[in-house]
Design an enzyme around this catalytic site. Structure first.
Site, PDB file in Angstrom:
ATOM      1  N   ASP A 140      14.957   0.086 -16.648  1.00  0.00           N
ATOM      2  CA  ASP A 140      15.887   0.619 -15.638  1.00  0.00           C
ATOM      3  C   ASP A 140      17.235  -0.098 -15.730  1.00  0.00           C
ATOM      4  O   ASP A 140      18.228   0.361 -15.157  1.00  0.00           O
ATOM      5  CB  ASP A 140      15.321   0.401 -14.218  1.00  0.00           C
ATOM      6  CG  ASP A 140      14.704   1.671 -13.640  1.00  0.00           C
ATOM      7  OD1 ASP A 140      15.039   2.772 -14.131  1.00  0.00           O
ATOM      8  OD2 ASP A 140      13.892   1.551 -12.710  1.00  0.00           O
ATOM      9  N   LYS A 159       9.478  11.864 -14.498  1.00  0.00           N
ATOM     10  CA  LYS A 159       9.521  10.863 -15.573  1.00  0.00           C
ATOM     11  C   LYS A 159       8.251  10.961 -16.422  1.00  0.00           C
ATOM     12  O   LYS A 159       8.302  10.904 -17.652  1.00  0.00           O
ATOM     13  CB  LYS A 159       9.683   9.457 -14.978  1.00  0.00           C
ATOM     14  CG  LYS A 159      11.068   9.240 -14.375  1.00  0.00           C
ATOM     15  CD  LYS A 159      11.180   7.994 -13.517  1.00  0.00           C
ATOM     16  CE  LYS A 159      12.529   7.974 -12.786  1.00  0.00           C
ATOM     17  NZ  LYS A 159      12.681   6.869 -11.847  1.00  0.00           N
ATOM     18  N   GLN A 176       9.515   2.070  -8.971  1.00  0.00           N
ATOM     19  CA  GLN A 176      10.290   3.125  -8.306  1.00  0.00           C
ATOM     20  C   GLN A 176      10.819   2.627  -6.960  1.00  0.00           C
ATOM     21  O   GLN A 176      10.056   2.122  -6.133  1.00  0.00           O
ATOM     22  CB  GLN A 176       9.399   4.374  -8.132  1.00  0.00           C
ATOM     23  CG  GLN A 176      10.122   5.576  -7.570  1.00  0.00           C
ATOM     24  CD  GLN A 176      11.206   6.124  -8.499  1.00  0.00           C
ATOM     25  OE1 GLN A 176      11.013   6.235  -9.708  1.00  0.00           O
ATOM     26  NE2 GLN A 176      12.365   6.467  -7.942  1.00  0.00           N
TER      27      GLN A 176
END
Ligand code: NAD
Length: 292
Positions: A119, A52, A96
């Site tokens: 997200d 990312k 994460q």
């Protein structure tokens, strides 16, 4: 049979995003800023966050990774999240997953300001998505939709079986494909589904997102079906430098000859997931910087 090239589609979309960032910067605006919080030292999570970060650099975003020790408490993490929510220099951030067991993932997700939830996991974004309202779509399902669109794969009136009902992949994927514009007739299979092979064998489109390597075999596939393999499982390998290889949820050699389209692992869905995260971050930045 067409092998869907997620790497190539992602590269093209990366260029488009980079062009938009360059346009923002040429107007004197700052580039979008994505922050990733990584708690602990899980190997796969470190790899994902690394990818990312690299993609942010390629499209011209600013990226920051907050690496926190495994022992970080839930309260400490929630404090960090509150600070990022308030920081006008941060457009979007992700935590994460998975988190260490002593931290509630749900509490963490719900602590993120939905406007910065790139997200798309916050219940506000999930609710908006289900209602067909503008929202940040979860990156993996959104990436799969981009692939279907890019390859001109017909979905209207088709039967689609999604294997897996997680909040981040299976459930939103099934919901999105049932919405207007995609118009699939969707069935969700999960670990308690009876006669799963038979259900999968009825599908025009199969989306495998269960995390069981090579679970979908050739006999489960209707000739001409479209097969999207979301699974990524690391298995030990003596043939690679890293000591492991990645396997999808689909037994590729058996399934590929029977389908019309298939995604490989790696190089299928994975690169698209990251691009969708970039798309969401760009959208968040444009909202924060231009207020639209
Ligand atoms: P998860 O473990 O949260 O959910 C798995 C789902 O599969 C569950 O709903 C479960 O009911 C179902 N399931 C498990 N075993 C089953 C079985 N034998 N039969 C039928 N259903 C079964 O996983 P997830 O987060 O949704 O991820 C699924 C897979 O996709 C994992 O391999 C993950 O690494 C991968 N993944 C890939 C990407 C990508 O970018 N390519 C992104 C996210 C997840």
């Amino acid at each position: 049979m067409v092998v869907i090239d997620g790497k190539q589609v992602a590269a093209q979309m990366r260029q488009e995003i980079a062009g938009e960032v360059a346009a923002m910067v040429s107007q004197g605006k700052r580039p979008p800023h994505l922050v990733a919080i990584l708690v602990g030292t899980d190997g796969a999570s470190q790899t994902y966050v690394g990818h990312k970060e690299k993609c942010c650099n390629e499209v011209g975003f600013r990226s920051t990774v907050l690496r926190l020790p495994e022992e970080t408490t839930e309260a400490q993490l929630l404090e960090r999240i509150a600070a990022l929510n308030a920081d006008t220099d941060v457009d979007g951030f992700i935590v994460q997953l998975p988190l260490p067991r002593h931290i509630s993932e749900q509490k963490v997700i719900e602590a993120i300001d939905p406007r910065k939830d790139v997200d798309g996991f916050h219940p506000v974004n999930t609710g908006r998505m289900i209602s067909g309202l503008p929202s940040y779509l979860p990156a993996t399902p959104d990436g799969i939709l981009s692939l279907l669109k890019y390859y001109g794969i017909e979905t209207a009136g088709k039967t689609c079986v999604v294997i897996g009902r997680s909040n981040i992949v299976g459930r939103p994927m099934a919901n999105l494909l049932s919405q207007k514009g995609w118009d699939c007739t969707v069935t969700i299979c999960h670990s308690r589904t009876a006669d799963l092979p038979q259900v999968v064998a009825s599908a025009d489109i199969v989306i495998a997102a269960l995390g069981q390597p090579e679970f979908v075999t050739g006999d489960m596939i209707k000739p001409g079906a479209v097969v999207i393999d979301v699974g990524i499982t690391r298995v030990p390998s003596t043939r690679t430098k890293s000591g492991y290889k990645l396997l999808g949820d689909v037994k590729y050699d058996e399934v590929a000859p029977k389908c019309s389209y298939i995604t490989p692992v790696p190089g299928g869905v994975g690169p698209m997931t990251i691009i969708s995260l970039m798309k969401n971050t760009l959208k968040a930045a444009q909202k924060q910087i231009y207020g639209n």
